[in-house]
Design a protein around this motif. Structure first.
Motif, short mmCIF file in Angstrom:
data_model
loop_
_atom_site.label_atom_id
_atom_site.label_comp_id
_atom_site.label_asym_id
_atom_site.label_seq_id
_atom_site.Cartn_x
_atom_site.Cartn_y
_atom_site.Cartn_z
N ASP A 86 1.96 5.53 -4.52
CA ASP A 86 3.08 4.86 -4.15
C ASP A 86 2.86 3.40 -3.67
O ASP A 86 2.03 3.07 -3.04
N MET A 87 3.60 2.82 -4.28
CA MET A 87 3.45 1.33 -4.12
C MET A 87 3.85 1.04 -2.75
O MET A 87 3.28 -0.06 -2.30
N ARG A 88 4.64 1.41 -1.92
CA ARG A 88 4.78 1.03 -0.82
C ARG A 88 3.74 1.38 0.26
O ARG A 88 3.57 0.59 1.27
N THR A 89 3.20 2.25 0.23
CA THR A 89 2.25 3.04 1.27
C THR A 89 0.89 2.94 0.92
O THR A 89 -0.19 3.21 1.50
N GLY A 90 0.58 3.02 -0.64
CA GLY A 90 -0.82 3.09 -1.12
C GLY A 90 -1.15 4.79 -1.23
O GLY A 90 -1.90 5.06 -1.60
N GLN A 91 -0.36 5.73 -0.73
CA GLN A 91 -0.39 6.94 -0.68
C GLN A 91 -0.78 7.38 -1.96
O GLN A 91 -0.03 7.13 -2.86
N SER A 92 -1.83 8.25 -2.22
CA SER A 92 -1.99 8.89 -3.38
C SER A 92 -0.97 10.09 -3.78
O SER A 92 -0.86 11.00 -2.86
N TRP A 93 -0.20 10.20 -4.91
CA TRP A 93 0.28 11.20 -5.43
C TRP A 93 -0.29 12.48 -5.97
O TRP A 93 0.22 13.50 -5.97
N PHE A 94 -1.64 11.80 -6.50
CA PHE A 94 -2.42 12.97 -7.15
C PHE A 94 -3.05 13.78 -6.11
O PHE A 94 -3.28 14.87 -6.01
N ASP A 95 -3.52 13.21 -5.01
CA ASP A 95 -4.18 13.66 -3.78
C ASP A 95 -3.72 13.28 -2.34
O ASP A 95 -4.00 12.03 -2.06
N PRO A 96 -2.48 13.76 -1.89
CA PRO A 96 -1.81 13.19 -0.71
C PRO A 96 -2.83 12.81 0.40
O PRO A 96 -2.32 12.04 1.10
N LYS A 97 -4.22 13.18 0.39
CA LYS A 97 -4.97 12.84 1.60
C LYS A 97 -5.55 11.36 1.15
O LYS A 97 -6.54 10.99 1.82
N ALA A 98 -5.73 11.04 -0.23
CA ALA A 98 -6.22 9.79 -0.58
C ALA A 98 -5.14 8.56 -0.68
O ALA A 98 -4.14 8.91 -1.08
N ARG A 99 -5.56 7.63 -0.47
CA ARG A 99 -4.62 6.17 -0.57
C ARG A 99 -5.41 5.18 -1.52
O ARG A 99 -6.46 5.11 -1.59
N GLN A 100 -4.49 4.66 -2.10
CA GLN A 100 -4.82 3.69 -3.12
C GLN A 100 -5.72 2.50 -2.55
O GLN A 100 -5.71 2.00 -1.63
#
Length: 137
Positions: A86-100
């Motif tokens: 997610d560009m807004r938050t860095g949240q990974s959509w592959f693994d919701p526990k990981a962030r970009q």
């Protein structure tokens, strides 16, 4: 925070991006739906350049055969292995526990789940002033 003028708004077309050097780091600035987003230009999984990532929509399905698109262009899909962020938050959509951009404690790129400590977001504050795109570090 330091402020860096990285481009004129007209230099980054709608749906496009631009890689800039900010304090020795490659930052990619995306222009999506009239907004600008700035992130470190590397995927945390294997270091792929995010300026080559596809900007995609969120796709959900409330029932079989029914699909809904939202947030068109606001998610990034890594060109190498398909991880989504997610560009807004860095949240990974592959693994919701990981962030970009999450770093392991030893400085290595990779995923970290919530049990291993705080995640570092790598999306940077960005705004527009007088037709200039400004990134803060």
């Amino acid at each position: 925070m330091a402020r860096h003028i990285v481009a004129r708004t007209t230099e980054i077309p709608l749906g496009g991006n631009k890689v800039v050097d900010v304090d020795g780091r490659d930052i990619v600035v995306f222009h999506v739906n009239g907004e600008f987003f700035a992130l470190l230009n590397r995927c945390p999984h294997e270091g792929a350049p995010l300026d080559k990532a596809a900007c995609v929509a969120r796709l959900t399905s409330p029932e079989p055969g029914v699909y809904q698109r939202s947030r068109v262009g606001e998610l990034l899909r890594c060109a190498w292995h398909g991880w989504e962020f997610d560009m807004r938050t860095g949240q990974s959509w592959f693994d919701p526990k990981a962030r970009q951009g999450a770093d392991l404690s030893g400085g290595h790129r990779g995923r970290r789940d919530a049990g291993q400590g705080a995640l570092r977001r790598r999306n940077l504050p960005v705004h527009v002033e007088d037709s200039y795109v400004i990134v803060e570090t």
